[in-house]
Every structure is written in structure tokens, then in C-alpha cells.
Design an enzyme around this catalytic site. Structure first.
Site, PDB file in Angstrom:
ATOM      1  N   ASP A 119       0.834  -1.215   0.000  1.00 19.97           N
ATOM      2  CA  ASP A 119       0.000   0.000   0.000  1.00 19.97           C
ATOM      3  C   ASP A 119       0.870   1.268   0.000  1.00 19.97           C
ATOM      4  O   ASP A 119       1.784   1.394   0.803  1.00 19.97           O
ATOM      5  CB  ASP A 119      -0.854  -0.047   1.285  1.00 19.97           C
ATOM      6  CG  ASP A 119      -1.816   1.127   1.451  1.00 19.97           C
ATOM      7  OD1 ASP A 119      -1.949   1.939   0.517  1.00 19.97           O
ATOM      8  OD2 ASP A 119      -2.456   1.200   2.523  1.00 19.97           O
ATOM      9  N   HIS A 167      -4.656   4.464   6.459  1.00 18.29           N
ATOM     10  CA  HIS A 167      -3.473   4.010   5.717  1.00 18.29           C
ATOM     11  C   HIS A 167      -2.193   4.361   6.458  1.00 18.29           C
ATOM     12  O   HIS A 167      -2.111   5.374   7.143  1.00 18.29           O
ATOM     13  CB  HIS A 167      -3.459   4.632   4.321  1.00 18.29           C
ATOM     14  CG  HIS A 167      -4.585   4.172   3.450  1.00 18.29           C
ATOM     15  ND1 HIS A 167      -4.524   3.037   2.687  1.00 18.29           N
ATOM     16  CD2 HIS A 167      -5.815   4.694   3.244  1.00 18.29           C
ATOM     17  CE1 HIS A 167      -5.666   2.875   2.024  1.00 18.29           C
ATOM     18  NE2 HIS A 167      -6.470   3.871   2.355  1.00 18.29           N
TER      19      HIS A 167
END
Lengths: 555, 555
Positions: free
Chosen positions: A192, A367
Site C-alpha cells: 500500500d 493508511h
């Protein structure tokens, strides 16, 4: 000669959304995620964008499984379209599969699709792949990374994650499992890249609590908490606070109702008896004793909050003294429409709280920031580091960040959609390209339009031509200046056009007249309404579905 | 009976940009600022937006002066158009007037316009108004608030400001002057609302220095510093750093060259002998010994940095190992095009530094946060507090902030464009409305297009019809899918259309073919190029200037 291991990114590398990665070993393929992308709010007359999966269609007999990391739209939203070309069993955690089932049912794909509920830490076999889900922390429940062991080595796909030491469900990121894999050796880590430009650590979900406490403490009238409808942690926090402050809660918005129902059924949402109100009860319940947990954080034109903001929602009326909390991120590109919605809310007399600087946050990201990314790479120590889930700059930054750790033998590679990457311990080779692209889907519907859930078909742009309704509006007064114009291209023969387009113009005028001047001053809302009405009309009259691009001139 | 004091906001109250306020006492009017607004990047085929000044036209003989607070476009950009309807002497500090003169010269208005250079702290008389400029700190030099004393009381217009205790020119915000006025009594304070949603204090301009130090210390190849071309403080910092680190500096971009020339001439920019390079010398000068201070912070499609990012600038070629610093704010609405430019820069191999979280900032705002706003209100203690310079939510928040100070007799009012406010010590009355609106200007040009600076005329939208060129492009490959289409409305009779539009289609195809695939994949750049080429062609062929709205379909 042993088979080769190939990674084929089909979406999400070099763009925001459409996350999808094929992993091939010999004659077997597994696919990680099948995400959608929301189109530019300004221009495209389409509802969603999905990846071109010609590659999977060509290799259809080899596709053994679709492995879902978590249930966000940019990871599961394309699934119904992908299953057309590559019908394969779908794997995911209980919450992910439940969210997928709701979608498959809409597309009448429930019976034809095998769904496999998996649990983190319980490996299973798919062809030559041994697969293990690894629990991570993220803004949605049931989120996992996936470790895929092949004869050529282990590939770990991080999915979306942050490393939250104090998640609200006390189920922390599984550091030990990543450490185990790292100790045994990992060929490739797909990671990610969303927040790679943020220094330090992303704050824990817990960081939102003090701000919510403050907001609940101060709110005089009704409280509206708006967040992503899949943010079950955040919704739980709103419920906890409501109980603490003696308020009852109603869920408002179609996807908010659906997602909370699923989460509650699976035990992810703790709702004490008597806490919930029906939406209709908001009409009569005392304002200061109620909370509406409502969808529409991106001010999507037909979402519950966007409608309420222009006083056009059947059961929600925002009154002076109410407080609206936007507990969500502003997705880039949506700024203008969100600020426009906030202005409308202020016109209703509400106090609006949204992301600001300084003080405790009203939203935290799901995130990983730089220090978390470094930690994951340090634990996994992969031979190959391949950033995923990001635009080009983010992939570059993530690769540079991994290199900066100076882990022996680690190579970081920036790869883009469609590049076929073949890898082993000797190195990574780019051996060719797979077809990729954006498929535009017109035919879905916005959050609230239950009546519009019809069979959705896929069509390439402009097969039925383009229709551009043009309206000139004064943005301050909402006054319409001239009669609407409609221009077309490739849609209808000139001899038929006069009558049909005349009636279409009347329809657009009626749509405009049916709106309040406050609505008319909101370009994106008007575009959506005009598009919806015109689409129905033209489809009925011509059986064609042209691309409809409303143009609102602010004069 | 004494005359009444009226405030008539003509722009900037309830919108971003177009700042303009008329102040009337009896038969005399002064106007504070004459700003423009940049159109939505996505849709409008126009260059700039200016306020409708019918009110001034009606009252033309009464308009005594246009008082400019500072030289930002949203405060001076509409001046050439306003002067058409209301020719009056223009007042401002030396830097502001010099910036205005450059603009007036382009419009051939220099000879016909009286310019009056004023100095902070030196009051002057205009009709019944005694006017004093008050020095404030802001992101541009020569910024002032304006105190206007009338027989009915004193009105202070804050202009744009922050309260910077350590400005880079050591010329601090004039706290004492505001305190003096506050002590003597102020009828109304009109106050900047831009950053009212930020807590605490806006960091000083000084806060950028450590980050710049770090960047200059680490940069290996050429360094590109991109900032607003009017940010003279920031440009000075880049020059200081360049000298310190032994690099030479070239200014790149038309407005960057022009503004630095003005600032240097007026003594606002200290440029040691031998520090500057000519732009053309960048081709041969050693990369590691040079800095380009370049325009294009909002990734405007034809700006210097946006061109360099797609390798299409005549003297700037960005190479692997170079560093690009975006030392500027992302104006809401421009996110996508800025991130697209950053991706292009990464494709060139550059390292890009832009606003991020944590660590020392690479940019600081020029507008006051909540604590500074509170300080100003506390110093001035006005009878009436009227937020200006903000969208509706910001005006509401600023009014609420002022009320929260509980200053005796202070009344805070949210007013919007066009409301005529009559005020005295008894109270504020809304006595009527003035005509307001947006006038769209097509005919200007982007930063770099020197050859395009032609006589600009004002025209209401669609007087010459609308032309929509439609092109379908694959955003990943830049490949053009189908021949371009052109649809029109109200532009040309059908019998003439075939031939002309056929040639126009050819032209659009040529424009597309003349671009690299990297450029073709950039929707906003292509729109601007198509629009520019088509505008020239259609104007030449038909002597008409239709509104041109390119539609790029990403397929």
C-alpha cells in the site's frame, strides 16, 4: 524446469482506485482484489469505472480464485463485472463476503458465485498456492493482508493497512505473523502506497474519541455524524457516544443502513437494545436527544446528507442549532462539492465540524504513514519490494522509502498497470504487457435510488452517441437564464431529432423548474438530476443509452 | 439630516475570489479592491471571471476612488474591466501600483488611469472620506488594511492579512495603529475569513527557512523552486539560500520574470550582483550549481512548470536527480491537475517536495488563523463586525468567532454579495440589493503566451454560441480512439457548418497529433491546447468567438 512466478497488475498501479493484481504460477492464476474507481465528478456521464480484464478472459480456465483483502469499493466494487469474464470462487473474511453478497444479489450473481469465508491465520490451498490471510488494522473491519506461498517463493500483498496499536476492537495488527514470514524469507512484498507522503505514524482510531466527546458534549440540537458507510469502527464510536450522552440513533442512507445491518449481524457492531430509532421517527423525536448517522461524506449529489443539505430529504430536516460532523476524508477531486454542501448546511443554520488543523482530529486515516511502512518492510525483509495502490508519484516515493532502509538484497521496483513481472531470487524481469484499460459503467445508480437498481450492463463509451444538455444558471440566484439547449453527436438522425430533442428540452426545463433555487445554484446536483431524468426519457423513447454530459454554465 | 453610510459588497462575500466592496456616504463612493476569480478548471471555456459592476456604472459620477489593499489577482485582477465602467483614480502602495501598471499597459489603459501611490500611516482625503493605509503582513509585499473615516464613523477593511511577528522583511503588522483606532472607536470592521477554520496561529514566513535549508543541503542536481509569482518573500528566501549554497538563479515563466523585475526595481527584492542567470543559460549551466525559480504552482496547463513536466519547455529540461519544490498552497479544485503534474515530474526522474504533514513546512499560509482573527477583533473592538473574503461557511464561522469574544456592543453580521448594508451606531439595516453577478472573460491568455496578448474584450457567455470539440483518449497510453467530433449550438447555420466543422475537426486532430502521448494523457493540458488552437481558427474564419468547451473522454 520449474514454472515461473508472474505478477500482472491489472489496476491500481499508477492510478487511484481499480485495485487488482493477478498472480500466476504456471497454469494457475489467483487474483487479489477487484476494485472500482469513481469517475471524475465533473465530466463523465458514467457511474463507475472498472478495470479491463481481457487478460483474465484470455486466461479464463486458469483463474482459480479471487482473493479479497477487504470490503472497500476500490477493492471489491468491480467484482460483479469481473465475474462475468472470470467466474471463480471468491475468498474473503466474513464481513468482506457479506458485503460482496449484497452486491452480487443486486446483479443476480449470488447463485452462480462460490463464496468462501476465510479466517486470518488459517491457511488454505488453491492449486499450487498455499494462502494465508493475515489480520491488519484499517478503517474497515475484516481487513487482511494475504500471504501466497508458491513453489517459487512467498508473495505478500499488504492490502490496505495502518499499524494501529490501539484499534477500537482490540484486535491489533498481526506483527508476529509478518515477522514469521520475514524470518522464513519472502520473495516479494506488494505494499500500500496511499499515505507514503506523510511523515511519522498515522494516528490511532482512538485519537478521534476526545473530539467526539467534545462534540457530543457541546451539541445542543440534533447531531448528524457523517462518515464512510463502511467505517464500522467510527460508527461504533458514534453509537458509544450516543449512549453515553443519552441520545438515540437513526441510520440514514441506503448504504449506511445496509452496511450497519451486515456489521451488526456479524457481531462487528455492538448496538444496545433500545438505542436505535427508525429513520421516520426522526420527524418527531426530540432533536437534542437524537443522533443521525448519515451517509454522504463526499457530498455525492443524491446522497442522504447532500439531499438534507438542500432541504430535500424525506425524513431528515436540518434545523438551526443542529450540528453536522463530517468524520471522513475529503477525497481529492471532491473538495468543491463538499464545500458547497457545507455552505448549504450553514444556510440551514447548522454548525458544521470538518477536518481542520490543530487540536484532536475528527477523522484519522486508515493508511500507513512512513514509519509504519518502514516497520512493515523491516519485518518482512522481502527480496523484491513492489509498491501498489497509488499514483505514480506515490509508487516512486514508496520504492525510495524501502530502499532507504538498506535491507540486504532488497530491490524496490516501480511497476505500472499491465507490466508482466516475472520474478525469482535471481531478479525481476519485465517480460511483456497485458491489456489494461478503463471500462465505464453507466446504469448503476447513486446511493438512495433504490428504484433504479436495474440490470446493469457494461458498455463502452459513446456506442449510443453523446447528448449534451446545456443550461445557463446564475449561481447566486439559481435563476435559469435561457431555455435549455441540447446538442448531440452520433445519437439520432437529424430528421428524427427535432421532435425528440424538443421534448427533451421541455423535460430539462421541467427538471430545473422542479428544483428550489438553492438546488439550482448547485451545479453538480443539477447535473445529476438532469442526467438521471434525461437518461430515463431517452432510453424509453429510443431504447438507446447515450452518454449524457450535462453542461451547466454559470453566468 | 446627516447622510447614511452604506456598504455594498459587490464580490467575495459567499464566494472565493472577486473581492470588491463599495462604501458610500451620501453622494460619494469609494471602492475597495477589484478582484477576479479563476474559473473552474474543468468546464468553463473562459479565462477569468470578473464581478458585474452595474452598480458602479449606475453610480458612475459618484465613484471617487478605487482603493487597493494589495496586488493579488483576487484583489486587483478585475481592475481593467472595472475601469471601463467606473473610471476613477486608483490608490495603492508602490508595489501594488507597479503590479497594476503592468496590467493596465496590456489593456492600453495606462494613460487614461490616474494612479496614486500611498504610504501606510499617511492619511489622505477623498471627498468626505479620510483614508489611511495600515501596514499588515501577508504573503505579498506592500499589503495593507484600510481605515476609512467618514462623518458616520470609521470603517476598517482588513484586506488579506496574517499577524506575523517575524516577517522576512522585518516590517511587522502594525498592531499599534489598529489599537489606536480601536481606542477611538470603530463603526465597522470588514475582516478576512480565509483561514477561519484553522485553530491557533498561522506559522510565520520564517518557518519555511529550515525546510528550504534542508532541501538546498540535500539537492544533488538542479533545483526548481515553484511558488506563487507574487510571493516576493518566498522568492527572496530562495535567492538567499541559493547564494548560501553557491547556486546561480534563473527566473522562469512570464509572470515570474515580470513580478521579480518589479519587486527588484522597488527595492523589495535583494539580488546580489552575479547571482542571476538568463533563462537560456540553464541549457548549459552545471545542474548542481543552479536554481530555477519557476511559475506554475497550480499546474496551470500552459505554465512553465506544467510544460517542463511534460518535457515541452524551450529552455527547461528536467533530468533525473533534479529536485522540484512546490512551495505553495494547493488551491481547492486544482488538486487533480497538480498531482498529475507531480506524476509527470516523477516520470522525468525528479524528486518532488510538496506540502506534507509533520516536520517543518515547505509553505505557510498568508492568512490569519483563529487566534490572529481574535487578536484583530480585540484590538479594533468594532461596533459592527462583517466577515468578508470567504465562502458562506467561512463568513458564518468568522461571525461566530467574533461573537465568542463577548466584546460589549459588538454585533457580527453575515452579509452576502449584493446586500446593501446601512449602518450607524444604532444598528445595521439591510436596505436593498445591488445587481451582482459573474462576467466571464474569454480572450486573455495563459502565463506563457506572450504573443497572445491581444485586446481583450468582455462578452457575456454564449453570445456567439458554443462549440464542443469531443475527443476520446486512453489516459494510460495517450492513444486517441476515434476521430474528433465537434458539436455546436447557436454558432453557425447548418448550411455553412459542414465545411467549417470538417476543417475544425482536422485542426483538432492535428493538435492532438502534435502532442506527445504523455501530453495526450493529460486531459487538462489537451483541453487548453485544443481550445487555444480552435479559438484562433474559428475567430479567423467566422470573426466570432464562441465559447469553446473541449470534452475529453477517457476511455
Amino acid at each position: 524446469m520449474p514454472a515461473k512466478l508472474q505478477l500482472i497488475p491489472l489496476g491500481g498501479l499508477g492510478e487511484f482506485g481499480l485495485n487488482m493484481m493477478a498472480i500466476r504460477y504456471g497454469e494457475d492464476i489467483v487474483v487479489v482484489d477487484a476494485g472500482l474507481m469513481f469517475p471524475e465528478p465533473e465530466l463523465l456521464g458514467v457511474d463507475i469505472v472498472v478495470p479491463d480484464v481481457s487478460f483474465l478472459l484470455e486466461n479464463r480456465p486458469k483463474v482459480r480464485a479471487i482473493l479479497l483483502t477487504h470490503a472497500h469499493e476500490d477493492h471489491i466494487g468491480a467484482l460483479p463485472y469481473v465475474l462475468d469474464d472470470a467466474p471463480a470462487p471468491v475468498y474473503g473474511t466474513a464481513f468482506t463476503i457479506a458485503m460482496v453478497e449484497a452486491r452480487l444479489a443486486e446483479h443476480d450473481l449470488l447463485d452462480s458465485t462460490r463464496r468462501m469465508v476465510v479466517r486470518a491465520g488459517e491457511p488454505f490451498q488453491v492449486g499450487p498456492f498455499s494462502i494465508e490471510y493475515i489480520h491488519v488494522t484499517h478503517s474497515i473491519v475484516g481487513a487482511c493482508a494475504i500471504a501466497i506461498s508458491t513453489p517459487a517463493g512467498v508473495v505478500i500483498h499488504s492490502g490496505d493497512f495502518k499499524i494501529d496499536p490501539t484499534p477500537s476492537d482490540n484486535n491489533p495488527f498481526d506483527l508476529h505473523k509478518f515477522a514469521d514470514y520475514g524470518r522464513r524469507g519472502v520473495l516479494a512484498l506488494l505494499c500500500d502506497s496511499t499515505n507514503v507522503d506523510r511523515r511519522g505514524h498515522t494516528p490511532s482510531e482512538l485519537a478521534v474519541r476526545p473530539r467526539f466527546d467534545d462534540i457530543f458534549n457541546q451539541a445542543a440540537g440534533r447531531l448528524y455524524v457523517c462518515c464512510f458507510t463502511s467505517s464500522i469502527h467510527r460508527i461504533q464510536l458514534a453509537l458509544d457516544m450516543a449512549r453515553e450522552y443519552g441520545r438515540k440513533v437513526a441510520f440514514v442512507g441506503r448504504s449506511m443502513e445496509r452496511n450497519t445491518e451486515i456489521a451488526h449481524r456479524l457481531g462487528y457492531l455492538d448496538i444496545p437494545d433500545g438505542l436505535l430509532l427508525r429513520q421516520a421517527d426522526l420527524r418527531t423525536a426530540p432533536r437534542e436527544q437524537t443522533v443521525a448517522v448519515i451517509s454522504g461524506s463526499q457530498a455525492e449529489p443524491l446522497s442522504a446528507l447532500a439531499r438534507a443539505a438542500v432541504n430535500n430529504h424525506r425524513s431528515v430536516e436540518i434545523a438551526p442549532g443542529d450540528t453536522v460532523v463530517l468524520s471522513s476524508r475529503i477525497i481529492p477531486g471532491n473538495e468543491k462539492q463538499i464545500y458547497r454542501m457545507i455552505d448549504h448546511l450553514y444556510r440551514r443554520g447548522a454548525h458544521v465540524i470538518y477536518e481542520d488543523e490543530g487540536g484532536p482530529p475528527v477523522h484519522v486515516s486508515g493508511h500507513a504513514s512512513q514509519e509504519e511502512l518502514k516497520l512493515l518492510v523491516s519485518l518482512v525483509r522481502p527480496r523484491h519490494f513492489i509498491p501498489v495502490h497509488g499514483e505514480y508519484r506515490q509508487l516512486c516515493q514508496n520504492a525510495a522509502l524501502a530502499r532507504s532502509l538498506r535491507i540486504p538484497k532488497l530491490e524496490a521496483h516501480v511497476a505500472l498497470d499491465g507490466e508482466i513481472l516475472e520474478l525469482d531470487n535471481q531478479g525481476l524481469t519485465r517480460t511483456g504487457t497485458a491489456p489494461i484499460g478503463h471500462v465505464l459503467i453507466d446504469g448503476g445508480s447513486a446511493d438512495e435510488l433504490v428504484e433504479d437498481v436495474v440490470i446493469r450492463d457494461r458498455r463502452h463509451i459513446a456506442a449510443d452517441g453523446i447528448v449534451l444538455p446545456i443550461v445557463a444558471v446564475n449561481p447566486q440566484t439559481g435563476r435559469v437564464h435561457t431555455p435549455p439547449e441540447i446538442v448531440t453527436s452520433g445519437f439520432i438522425s437529424p430528421e428524427l431529432a427535432d421532435d425528440l430533442l424538443g421534448r427533451a428540452r421541455d423535460l430539462v426545463r421541467e427538471t430545473m423548474e422542479g428544483c428550489s433555487s438553492e438546488e439550482r445554484s448547485d451545479g453538480s446536483l443539477m447535473k445529476e438530476k438532469i442526467r438521471r431524468d434525461l437518461k430515463r426519457f431517452l432510453q424509453k423513447q429510443t431504447n438507446k443509452r447515450p452518454l449524457i454530459l450535462p453542461v451547466i454554465l454559470e453566468v
